[in-house]
Scaffold this motif. Sequence first.
Motif, mmCIF file in Angstrom:
data_model
loop_
_atom_site.group_PDB
_atom_site.id
_atom_site.type_symbol
_atom_site.label_atom_id
_atom_site.label_comp_id
_atom_site.label_asym_id
_atom_site.label_seq_id
_atom_site.Cartn_x
_atom_site.Cartn_y
_atom_site.Cartn_z
ATOM 1 N N MET A 2 9.656 6.175 -4.615
ATOM 2 C CA MET A 2 9.994 5.442 -5.830
ATOM 3 C C MET A 2 11.218 4.561 -5.599
ATOM 4 O O MET A 2 11.287 3.430 -6.087
ATOM 5 C CB MET A 2 10.248 6.421 -6.975
ATOM 6 N N ALA A 3 12.180 5.071 -4.840
ATOM 7 C CA ALA A 3 13.375 4.289 -4.544
ATOM 8 C C ALA A 3 13.017 3.052 -3.711
ATOM 9 O O ALA A 3 13.554 1.960 -3.946
ATOM 10 C CB ALA A 3 14.392 5.152 -3.803
ATOM 11 N N GLU A 4 12.096 3.208 -2.759
ATOM 12 C CA GLU A 4 11.665 2.068 -1.949
ATOM 13 C C GLU A 4 10.983 1.012 -2.826
ATOM 14 O O GLU A 4 11.233 -0.192 -2.686
ATOM 15 C CB GLU A 4 10.692 2.529 -0.863
ATOM 16 N N LEU A 5 10.147 1.472 -3.729
ATOM 17 C CA LEU A 5 9.445 0.540 -4.614
ATOM 18 C C LEU A 5 10.414 -0.167 -5.571
ATOM 19 O O LEU A 5 10.275 -1.361 -5.824
ATOM 20 C CB LEU A 5 8.374 1.275 -5.400
ATOM 21 N N ALA A 6 11.376 0.596 -6.070
ATOM 22 C CA ALA A 6 12.351 0.008 -6.976
ATOM 23 C C ALA A 6 13.174 -1.063 -6.251
ATOM 24 O O ALA A 6 13.466 -2.139 -6.808
ATOM 25 C CB ALA A 6 13.274 1.086 -7.545
ATOM 26 N N ALA A 25 0.857 -1.188 0.000
ATOM 27 C CA ALA A 25 0.000 0.000 0.000
ATOM 28 C C ALA A 25 0.889 1.232 0.000
ATOM 29 O O ALA A 25 1.695 1.424 0.919
ATOM 30 C CB ALA A 25 -0.903 -0.001 1.223
ATOM 31 N N VAL A 26 0.769 2.049 -1.033
ATOM 32 C CA VAL A 26 1.493 3.319 -1.115
ATOM 33 C C VAL A 26 0.466 4.421 -0.927
ATOM 34 O O VAL A 26 -0.376 4.662 -1.794
ATOM 35 C CB VAL A 26 2.216 3.474 -2.467
ATOM 36 N N ARG A 45 4.303 -4.723 10.699
ATOM 37 C CA ARG A 45 5.731 -5.014 10.776
ATOM 38 C C ARG A 45 6.578 -4.251 9.765
ATOM 39 O O ARG A 45 7.703 -3.877 10.069
ATOM 40 C CB ARG A 45 5.954 -6.518 10.622
ATOM 41 N N ASP A 46 6.066 -4.020 8.568
ATOM 42 C CA ASP A 46 6.879 -3.364 7.544
ATOM 43 C C ASP A 46 6.225 -2.047 7.135
ATOM 44 O O ASP A 46 5.346 -2.000 6.281
ATOM 45 C CB ASP A 46 7.043 -4.276 6.325
ATOM 46 N N VAL A 47 6.645 -0.986 7.813
ATOM 47 C CA VAL A 47 6.120 0.354 7.561
ATOM 48 C C VAL A 47 7.279 1.274 7.204
ATOM 49 O O VAL A 47 8.295 1.303 7.915
ATOM 50 C CB VAL A 47 5.385 0.921 8.801
ATOM 51 N N ARG A 48 7.138 2.005 6.120
ATOM 52 C CA ARG A 48 8.205 2.906 5.683
ATOM 53 C C ARG A 48 7.607 4.286 5.411
ATOM 54 O O ARG A 48 6.623 4.405 4.682
ATOM 55 C CB ARG A 48 8.859 2.356 4.412
ATOM 56 N N TRP A 49 8.240 5.305 6.003
ATOM 57 C CA TRP A 49 7.804 6.669 5.737
ATOM 58 C C TRP A 49 8.777 7.326 4.787
ATOM 59 O O TRP A 49 9.996 7.274 4.985
ATOM 60 C CB TRP A 49 7.712 7.488 7.026
#
Length: 277
Positions: free
Chosen positions: A266-270, A203-204, A254-258
Amino acid sequence: IAVLEMGMNHKDEIDYLTRIGEPDIAVITNIGDAHIGNLGSREGIFQAKCEIFHGLREGGIAVLNGDDDLLTTLRGKTPFEIRWIGESPACDYRAEDVDGSRTGMTCLRAVTPEGSFDLEVPAPGHHMLYSVMTAAAIALYFGMTEEQIRAGLASYVPTAMRMNIDRLPGGVVLYNDTYNANTASMKAGLDILSGTDAALKIAVLGDMLEQGAHEEDLHRQVGAYAADSAADILIAVGRASEKMAEEASARGMRDVRWCPDHESAMAELAAERGTAG
């Protein structure tokens, strides 16, 4: 027949538009929290949306969501006829057996004073029942047949960035619902994501604007909802969404990124795409 959207983000704007349009049928699909920063509360939003009745022609009718707590306060209090749609037993046009879990499709059984029949619309999500039942109620009012209603719904195409489904290389399915956002649309998007059979569900979610003093609370509400959803990863993007990420983490996701901006998201998704191969 002309279908006119009367949008607003301040009071008196729908009043102005409805006096130009002079509708024969006034529709309110729900009272959410979009633009709550400008209107102060859901009650303020309710009052602003009810301005649509100011231009309703004599003999006109309203089609309203019978599952909405504020709209139902109008029951028995208006000089015009109301046709209620929704899932509640008190609705005149009721949706039963709603299945919005299929990719790109929502199916339901419409129970109406004119009879019961099955309907499908090429758009996912349980919430689609309100649009489907509104359309069916109005179509029946104008004398359309079940076959015509089915054909009309089957030809539905969502507007740009409203739950568009894009199939990308590598088996990636992208649900693009980025036109605008409020807590209801965010939760609906998470429900759709949760209902998919994807091996990895990301989820973005970005900032919800025009929330005013309610900004932190509403972003935390979405974060809590994300934590309870079937999403594997939450990537929260933007200044206000930091509170969304905080709440999701606090609720045990458990896996949350701000990410402060689109570039870092975009870098996280890549990176995630690379990990997945």
